[in-house]
Design a protein around this motif. Sequence first.
Motif, mmCIF file in Angstrom:
data_model
loop_
_atom_site.group_PDB
_atom_site.id
_atom_site.type_symbol
_atom_site.label_atom_id
_atom_site.label_comp_id
_atom_site.label_asym_id
_atom_site.label_seq_id
_atom_site.Cartn_x
_atom_site.Cartn_y
_atom_site.Cartn_z
ATOM 1 N N ARG A 160 0.873 -1.163 0.000
ATOM 2 C CA ARG A 160 0.000 0.000 0.000
ATOM 3 C C ARG A 160 0.913 1.217 0.000
ATOM 4 O O ARG A 160 1.781 1.324 0.870
ATOM 5 C CB ARG A 160 -0.853 -0.058 1.266
ATOM 6 N N PHE A 161 0.761 2.058 -1.001
ATOM 7 C CA PHE A 161 1.647 3.211 -1.102
ATOM 8 C C PHE A 161 0.857 4.523 -1.102
ATOM 9 O O PHE A 161 -0.217 4.605 -1.680
ATOM 10 C CB PHE A 161 2.471 3.145 -2.392
ATOM 11 N N ASP A 162 1.411 5.514 -0.436
ATOM 12 C CA ASP A 162 0.918 6.887 -0.538
ATOM 13 C C ASP A 162 2.108 7.713 -1.022
ATOM 14 O O ASP A 162 3.248 7.310 -0.814
ATOM 15 C CB ASP A 162 0.478 7.420 0.835
ATOM 16 N N PRO A 163 1.853 8.875 -1.648
ATOM 17 C CA PRO A 163 2.980 9.753 -1.985
ATOM 18 C C PRO A 163 3.870 9.947 -0.751
ATOM 19 O O PRO A 163 3.360 9.999 0.382
ATOM 20 C CB PRO A 163 2.300 11.045 -2.394
ATOM 21 N N ASP A 164 5.182 10.055 -0.960
ATOM 22 C CA ASP A 164 6.122 9.980 0.153
ATOM 23 C C ASP A 164 5.788 10.881 1.340
ATOM 24 O O ASP A 164 5.778 10.430 2.480
ATOM 25 C CB ASP A 164 7.536 10.292 -0.351
ATOM 26 N N ASP A 165 5.505 12.168 1.058
ATOM 27 C CA ASP A 165 5.248 13.060 2.192
ATOM 28 C C ASP A 165 3.874 12.784 2.802
ATOM 29 O O ASP A 165 3.677 12.959 4.005
ATOM 30 C CB ASP A 165 5.387 14.525 1.782
ATOM 31 N N VAL A 166 2.952 12.317 1.986
ATOM 32 C CA VAL A 166 1.623 11.972 2.505
ATOM 33 C C VAL A 166 1.738 10.757 3.425
ATOM 34 O O VAL A 166 1.125 10.700 4.496
ATOM 35 C CB VAL A 166 0.651 11.666 1.346
ATOM 36 N N GLN A 167 2.577 9.791 3.021
ATOM 37 C CA GLN A 167 2.769 8.601 3.849
ATOM 38 C C GLN A 167 3.312 9.007 5.219
ATOM 39 O O GLN A 167 2.866 8.515 6.246
ATOM 40 C CB GLN A 167 3.728 7.628 3.147
ATOM 41 N N ALA A 168 4.279 9.930 5.209
ATOM 42 C CA ALA A 168 4.868 10.375 6.466
ATOM 43 C C ALA A 168 3.815 10.988 7.376
ATOM 44 O O ALA A 168 3.781 10.744 8.581
ATOM 45 C CB ALA A 168 5.983 11.379 6.187
#
Lengths: 290, 433
Positions: free
Chosen positions: B74-82
């Motif tokens: 499951r991936f979110d854009p990098d800064d969104v994931q953070a």
Amino acid sequence: MTRLRHRNWQGWWFALPALLMYGVFVLRPLISTVQYSFYDWDGITPATWVGIDNYRRVLSDPALASSIWHAFFLIIFFTLAPVVGGLFVAALLQEIRIRGLATAARTALFLPQIIPGAAAAIAWVWMFSGNGAVNQVLSSIGLDGITRAWLGDFTWALPAVGVIGTWLGLGFCTILLISGIGKIDTAIYEAARLDGAGFLSTFRAVTLPGLRQEIGVCVTVTIIAALATFDIVFMSTQGGPGTSTMVPGVLVYQLGFTESRIGLASALAIVLTALILVVILPIQRFFRAA
Amino acid sequence: MLASLAAAGAAACSPPGEGGRATQDQVAPASVSTDIGEEPIELTLYDGAGLKAVDEALIEAFTAKHPNVTITTRFDPDDVQAQNAPRVLASDDPPDIARIIALGDIVGNGQLTKLDAWAQAYGWEIPEGQLAMYRVDDNGVRGAGAQYTVASGFVVTGLYYNKEIAERVGMGEPPTTIVELEEDLAAAKQAGVVPIMAGNQTGQLIFTVQMLLNDALGQQALNDWVFNAPGATIDTSEAADAVGTVANWVEAGYFPADTNGTDSTAALGRFARGEALFYPSGNWDAAALEEQMGDNVGFVLPPSSDGTSSLAMSDPVSNFAIPAKSDAKDAAAAFLDFLTSEEARQVMVDAGFAPSGEGDAPTTEPGSLNAEVQAAFADLVEADGQVQFVQNATSGINATWLAQTQLLAGGGRTSPADLLTAVQAKYDEELGR
């Protein structure tokens, strides 16, 4: 009397779906935001009640004062320029009355309106960059001296962000004003022409007074867009360079989502909402009092 | 109307954030196993979208060894994931393996599983400098205490340099001391080349600033600051001298005049096109630079004032943890164990990252830029010189660094001391000190 009341209640049934949506998606978040603003909360662990502490901090934060000033400055670009420009273009299109040209112009002007602000901001970042379209145009007309990386310039970044807002808002205002002009009785224009009125005096005596309500809507909507702006600034400068383009909307986002300080962010959002109401309500009254 | 008011009112009954906390056994399991059996096990891995390719390569290698395990991603854009990680971990169906950026905060929320039992069971031997990045103590201070994460690999920063320009300005070897570096910068300026490329619209000046901070303050002081050790401060005269050096370089015109209006992508492109001598950045740019510049680009660790110490910003690519509410922890731990294996290390190196754990350096194509990056990383680990990024000290500090370095690059809009005072004030405010 009873029949009347009965009929009133029936009316509410039609409004129910809308009210339900309004309650769930507008009132509920609004009330939650008010509630959160009285807590110290990271969004995960149990919150602690802090009373009006968040408001005290928000209002004493110097970063907020400058960001509010930036938002007001943006009104020049988000409101003044689109409304004045829109009036001029709408009056011009009314004057020339060449169908093909008018439609083409309307389409071209309205195009920015269907592009999301975030996408527009990205396109403008390229155009404002050191070797972007803006500087190319300036160079081609011999203005090499003033070319710069516009969004990285402490003096010019905020006006540059404003230009994006103008570009987005102009089409909206023009379309609204054109439809307003369409409602003005053409007989009045004819009468004015027979009386020998030129473009400017027709504009002042016929078009402008006839558009009072439409101008009111334009001004209201665009001032809200200026004061609550987020997407354009967030996508183009993130508030930089330094804090020269910081606006309250981006601050709310940073506090709430980057720093996980939901209470503080909520308090700032409520203050921003109140501020917008304070500005908008008198304007509404002014344009309504015809 | 009543219905909508009721819906609105329901939100406002109790204070937010009650309920849903992990139990003690979820945070510190009593019994663990290194045997994950033969039964089918399903895991979910949650990471930033930029790491999709490398994560999938790791998963493929892992599931080849453990065919009974399937890992959905499951991936979110990098800064969104953070930003979303704490909320995703709090959900009813959390992932089993997740990248954690704000480690101190999330451990403080009780959202992660302590790994010490598995560390003992597997006999993990992790270099001290790396282990520090995985640990959080009971007061939320990082660097010591229980282990919560294992890195999939590491990023490493240093100086890219344009070999052709280096020759033109008379830079024989890459600089090893800061004095040599300043000579090279002056020579480049003289030759009409930009000495240091930096896209500071997105905050790249910080690489140069921290390079000098590393040298001035040392690894321990900076890591303590990033790990939120009690009383840690960056507002010192040594730090001000280091920032002052950057201020001098700004004044000398060593950075592009439009650095504040240039983003990192544009800066990369401009360096690749031969506009500048140096480009301080990390391994993540190596593939693009090699593709565009071929043999014309080199990579070295930043120089130091004494010419011998090696310090550079280097932290986990994905600092993987097991959420407290995961229901397949032994299998998730097996995946973390796999990250320091030979296979996983090779996967990371092939993807252009530095490998986790220690061991023989994985193979790289000789003479490639990736080989130079890997050699630099091996030196860095050997010297125990991995320093944390100062932008990660608190969740909100990056915005302050960005604004402050933009003022610095603006030339005389702030003083080094004022810059550090502003950063430290934000740091203390966020940590409630």
